[in-house]
Design a protein around this motif. Structure first.
Motif, PDB file in Angstrom:
ATOM      1  N   GLN A  63       1.203  -1.181   0.287  1.00  0.00           N
ATOM      2  CA  GLN A  63       0.364   0.269  -0.041  1.00  0.00           C
ATOM      3  C   GLN A  63       0.982   1.098   0.259  1.00  0.00           C
ATOM      4  OE1 GLN A  63      -3.142   0.321  -0.556  1.00  0.00           O
ATOM      5  NE2 GLN A  63      -2.387  -2.088  -1.350  1.00  0.00           N
ATOM      6  N   LEU A  64       1.996   1.258   1.280  1.00  0.00           N
ATOM      7  CA  LEU A  64       2.863   2.152   0.723  1.00  0.00           C
ATOM      8  C   LEU A  64       3.654   2.700  -0.987  1.00  0.00           C
ATOM      9  CD1 LEU A  64       5.326   1.846   3.255  1.00  0.00           C
ATOM     10  CD2 LEU A  64       4.003   3.883   3.229  1.00  0.00           C
ATOM     11  N   LYS A  65       3.147   1.667  -1.599  1.00  0.00           N
ATOM     12  CA  LYS A  65       4.233   1.560  -3.193  1.00  0.00           C
ATOM     13  C   LYS A  65       3.124   1.856  -3.595  1.00  0.00           C
ATOM     14  CE  LYS A  65       7.748  -1.979  -2.593  1.00  0.00           C
ATOM     15  NZ  LYS A  65       8.268  -3.313  -3.114  1.00  0.00           N
ATOM     16  N   ASP A  66       1.523   2.001  -3.712  1.00  0.00           N
ATOM     17  CA  ASP A  66       1.157   2.604  -4.874  1.00  0.00           C
ATOM     18  C   ASP A  66       0.242   3.799  -4.071  1.00  0.00           C
ATOM     19  OD1 ASP A  66      -2.182   1.586  -5.359  1.00  0.00           O
ATOM     20  OD2 ASP A  66      -2.557   2.375  -3.902  1.00  0.00           O
ATOM     21  N   ILE A  67       0.285   4.164  -2.681  1.00  0.00           N
ATOM     22  CA  ILE A  67       0.461   6.002  -2.639  1.00  0.00           C
ATOM     23  C   ILE A  67       1.136   6.429  -3.511  1.00  0.00           C
ATOM     24  CG2 ILE A  67       1.354   5.650  -0.396  1.00  0.00           C
ATOM     25  CD1 ILE A  67      -2.074   7.663  -1.769  1.00  0.00           C
ATOM     26  N   TYR A  68       2.799   5.565  -2.635  1.00  0.00           N
ATOM     27  CA  TYR A  68       3.693   6.452  -3.510  1.00  0.00           C
ATOM     28  C   TYR A  68       3.270   6.684  -5.153  1.00  0.00           C
ATOM     29  CZ  TYR A  68       8.795   7.421  -4.477  1.00  0.00           C
ATOM     30  OH  TYR A  68      10.615   8.110  -4.810  1.00  0.00           O
ATOM     31  N   ALA A 124       2.298  10.602  -9.497  1.00  0.00           N
ATOM     32  CA  ALA A 124       1.031  10.654 -10.841  1.00  0.00           C
ATOM     33  C   ALA A 124       0.286  12.427 -10.560  1.00  0.00           C
ATOM     34  CB  ALA A 124       0.253   9.758 -10.486  1.00  0.00           C
ATOM     35  N   LEU A 125      -0.220  12.612  -9.035  1.00  0.00           N
ATOM     36  CA  LEU A 125      -0.342  14.004  -8.224  1.00  0.00           C
ATOM     37  C   LEU A 125       0.677  15.251  -9.504  1.00  0.00           C
ATOM     38  CD1 LEU A 125      -2.643  13.230  -5.106  1.00  0.00           C
ATOM     39  CD2 LEU A 125      -3.547  13.826  -7.477  1.00  0.00           C
ATOM     40  N   VAL A 126       1.079  14.890  -8.564  1.00  0.00           N
ATOM     41  CA  VAL A 126       2.701  16.322  -9.251  1.00  0.00           C
ATOM     42  C   VAL A 126       2.270  16.386 -10.326  1.00  0.00           C
ATOM     43  CG1 VAL A 126       5.483  16.807  -8.569  1.00  0.00           C
ATOM     44  CG2 VAL A 126       4.105  15.395  -6.758  1.00  0.00           C
ATOM     45  N   LYS A 127       2.232  15.607 -10.675  1.00  0.00           N
ATOM     46  CA  LYS A 127       2.335  15.351 -12.879  1.00  0.00           C
ATOM     47  C   LYS A 127       0.773  15.813 -12.856  1.00  0.00           C
ATOM     48  CE  LYS A 127       5.667  11.989 -12.997  1.00  0.00           C
ATOM     49  NZ  LYS A 127       5.650  10.553 -13.651  1.00  0.00           N
ATOM     50  N   LYS A 150       1.992   1.122  -9.697  1.00  0.00           N
ATOM     51  CA  LYS A 150       1.013   1.300 -10.026  1.00  0.00           C
ATOM     52  C   LYS A 150      -0.804   1.757  -9.474  1.00  0.00           C
ATOM     53  CE  LYS A 150      -2.582   1.787 -14.313  1.00  0.00           C
ATOM     54  NZ  LYS A 150      -2.263   0.950 -15.559  1.00  0.00           N
ATOM     55  N   CYS A 151      -1.212   2.460  -9.319  1.00  0.00           N
ATOM     56  CA  CYS A 151      -2.654   2.783  -8.675  1.00  0.00           C
ATOM     57  C   CYS A 151      -3.891   3.164  -9.756  1.00  0.00           C
ATOM     58  CB  CYS A 151      -2.023   3.858  -7.090  1.00  0.00           C
ATOM     59  SG  CYS A 151      -3.747   4.212  -6.202  1.00  0.00           S
ATOM     60  N   ASP A 152      -4.297   2.165  -9.624  1.00  0.00           N
ATOM     61  CA  ASP A 152      -5.360   2.027 -10.922  1.00  0.00           C
ATOM     62  C   ASP A 152      -6.497   3.060 -10.241  1.00  0.00           C
ATOM     63  OD1 ASP A 152      -4.329   0.341 -12.618  1.00  0.00           O
ATOM     64  OD2 ASP A 152      -6.002  -1.279 -11.571  1.00  0.00           O
ATOM     65  N   ALA A 153      -6.496   3.358  -8.614  1.00  0.00           N
ATOM     66  CA  ALA A 153      -7.711   4.084  -8.673  1.00  0.00           C
ATOM     67  C   ALA A 153      -7.244   5.530  -8.734  1.00  0.00           C
ATOM     68  CB  ALA A 153      -7.588   3.804  -6.554  1.00  0.00           C
ATOM     69  N   MET A 154      -6.336   5.874  -8.289  1.00  0.00           N
ATOM     70  CA  MET A 154      -5.334   7.427  -8.824  1.00  0.00           C
ATOM     71  C   MET A 154      -5.652   7.754  -9.601  1.00  0.00           C
ATOM     72  SD  MET A 154      -4.827  10.039  -7.139  1.00  0.00           S
ATOM     73  CE  MET A 154      -4.660   9.539  -4.922  1.00  0.00           C
ATOM     74  N   GLU A 155      -5.100   6.571 -10.611  1.00  0.00           N
ATOM     75  CA  GLU A 155      -5.355   7.105 -12.388  1.00  0.00           C
ATOM     76  C   GLU A 155      -6.659   6.798 -12.903  1.00  0.00           C
ATOM     77  OE1 GLU A 155      -3.081   5.088 -15.965  1.00  0.00           O
ATOM     78  OE2 GLU A 155      -4.217   3.501 -15.235  1.00  0.00           O
ATOM     79  N   GLY A 206     -16.002  21.504 -11.225  1.00  0.00           N
ATOM     80  CA  GLY A 206     -15.275  20.526 -11.474  1.00  0.00           C
ATOM     81  C   GLY A 206     -14.316  20.375 -11.297  1.00  0.00           C
ATOM     82  N   ILE A 207     -13.450  20.678 -10.761  1.00  0.00           N
ATOM     83  CA  ILE A 207     -11.645  20.288 -10.537  1.00  0.00           C
ATOM     84  C   ILE A 207     -11.794  20.783  -9.062  1.00  0.00           C
ATOM     85  CG2 ILE A 207      -9.590  22.200  -9.788  1.00  0.00           C
ATOM     86  CD1 ILE A 207     -10.221  22.847 -12.638  1.00  0.00           C
ATOM     87  N   ILE A 208     -13.101  21.309  -8.312  1.00  0.00           N
ATOM     88  CA  ILE A 208     -12.897  21.223  -6.924  1.00  0.00           C
ATOM     89  C   ILE A 208     -13.108  19.842  -6.129  1.00  0.00           C
ATOM     90  CG2 ILE A 208     -14.416  21.887  -4.878  1.00  0.00           C
ATOM     91  CD1 ILE A 208     -13.623  24.691  -5.322  1.00  0.00           C
ATOM     92  N   SER A 209     -14.246  19.207  -7.338  1.00  0.00           N
ATOM     93  CA  SER A 209     -15.238  18.082  -6.946  1.00  0.00           C
ATOM     94  C   SER A 209     -14.241  16.902  -7.881  1.00  0.00           C
ATOM     95  CB  SER A 209     -16.817  17.766  -8.078  1.00  0.00           C
ATOM     96  OG  SER A 209     -16.392  16.208  -8.317  1.00  0.00           O
ATOM     97  N   ALA A 210     -12.992  16.992  -8.369  1.00  0.00           N
ATOM     98  CA  ALA A 210     -12.459  15.796  -8.887  1.00  0.00           C
ATOM     99  C   ALA A 210     -11.511  16.322  -7.755  1.00  0.00           C
ATOM    100  CB  ALA A 210     -11.617  16.446 -10.533  1.00  0.00           C
ATOM    101  N   ALA A 211     -10.761  16.776  -7.351  1.00  0.00           N
ATOM    102  CA  ALA A 211      -9.709  17.279  -6.435  1.00  0.00           C
ATOM    103  C   ALA A 211     -10.010  16.995  -4.654  1.00  0.00           C
ATOM    104  CB  ALA A 211      -9.610  18.981  -6.044  1.00  0.00           C
ATOM    105  N   GLN A 212     -11.824  17.745  -4.733  1.00  0.00           N
ATOM    106  CA  GLN A 212     -11.743  16.139  -3.365  1.00  0.00           C
ATOM    107  C   GLN A 212     -12.351  14.664  -3.480  1.00  0.00           C
ATOM    108  OE1 GLN A 212     -15.132  19.319  -2.224  1.00  0.00           O
ATOM    109  NE2 GLN A 212     -13.655  19.297  -0.447  1.00  0.00           N
ATOM    110  N   LYS A 213     -12.485  14.287  -4.431  1.00  0.00           N
ATOM    111  CA  LYS A 213     -12.645  12.830  -4.434  1.00  0.00           C
ATOM    112  C   LYS A 213     -10.971  12.306  -4.505  1.00  0.00           C
ATOM    113  CE  LYS A 213     -16.535  12.289  -8.265  1.00  0.00           C
ATOM    114  NZ  LYS A 213     -16.717  11.640  -9.533  1.00  0.00           N
ATOM    115  N   VAL A 214      -9.633  13.201  -5.184  1.00  0.00           N
ATOM    116  CA  VAL A 214      -8.707  12.356  -5.042  1.00  0.00           C
ATOM    117  C   VAL A 214      -7.693  12.712  -3.005  1.00  0.00           C
ATOM    118  CG1 VAL A 214      -6.322  13.371  -5.224  1.00  0.00           C
ATOM    119  CG2 VAL A 214      -8.058  13.244  -7.128  1.00  0.00           C
ATOM    120  N   GLU A 215      -8.466  13.736  -2.749  1.00  0.00           N
ATOM    121  CA  GLU A 215      -8.589  13.705  -1.445  1.00  0.00           C
ATOM    122  C   GLU A 215      -8.991  12.867  -0.062  1.00  0.00           C
ATOM    123  OE1 GLU A 215      -6.119  16.328   0.068  1.00  0.00           O
ATOM    124  OE2 GLU A 215      -5.533  16.842  -2.174  1.00  0.00           O
TER     125      GLU A 215
END
Length: 191
Positions: free
Chosen positions: A38-43, A48-51, A98-103, A125-134
């Motif tokens: 799970q650490l590798k997954d969130i890493y 991916a988020l930084v990009k 690879k984190c399929d959920a974050m992708e 829409g950006i806020i909605s998407a960003a909050q799903k990520v959070e």
């Protein structure tokens, strides 16, 4: 059967949790394997988020939203540094899986930005998407923190708690931006 993973958590944590000697080697090693996975997954997800976040920042029109996203991009870079430190503490190579959920969440965010008109609607829409990520990150870091506590990885648990709190604060900032202006403006715009 000797298990090196069972020894490692105690030696890297700085202290042994009470009752950790009662855990069987099998339970600790299985949980440790899941924890590492799970650490590798969130890493991978944080990388991916930084990009992906610069595209969200570029597409945002609200100054408050741009500030919130820019601030969180810098925090995300700090999360990556903290994850590298955690990998070091548990003596595992820092690498992503690879984190399929974050992708999927990043792909969804891209779709929202393409489909929504520039302005308040896209910002909402950006806020909605960003909050799903959070929310995904909050769930992940909360789980990882609990795993670390169970494994007796006190220092690791503290680092994960710091990141968890930053993710929760980022979610609250996004809610504030949405409720204070963006959602109201988007609601007033004619479709």
């Amino acid at each position: 059967m000797e298990n090196k993973k069972n020894i490692s958590p105690k030696s890297t944590s700085g202290s042994e949790s009470s009752g950790s000697g009662k855990k069987s080697s099998m339970q600790s090693s299985q949980l440790m394997k899941l924890f590492e996975d799970q650490l590798k997954d969130i890493y991978w997800a944080e990388n991916a988020l930084v990009k992906a976040m610069p595209k969200m920042i570029k597409n945002a029109t609200s100054e408050d939203l741009t500030k919130a996203l820019t601030s969180h991009l810098e925090e995300t870079k700090g999360h990556l540094s903290r994850l590298v430190e955690i990998f070091s503490l548990i003596k595992v190579k820092a690498e992503g899986k690879k984190c399929d959920a974050m992708e999927g969440l990043i792909e969804e965010a891209s779709g929202i930005m393409e489909e929504c008109e520039e302005g308040s609607m896209r910002d909402a829409g950006i806020i909605s998407a960003a909050q799903k990520v959070e929310h995904y990150e909050i769930a992940t870091y909360g789980t990882l923190r609990q795993f670390a506590e169970t494994l007796g990885l006190d220092k690791v648990s503290e680092l994960l708690e710091t990141t968890l709190q930053e993710e929760k604060e980022a979610d609250l900032k996004l809610s504030d931006v949405a409720m204070d202006a963006v959602n109201i403006e988007a609601a007033e715009e004619v479709a």
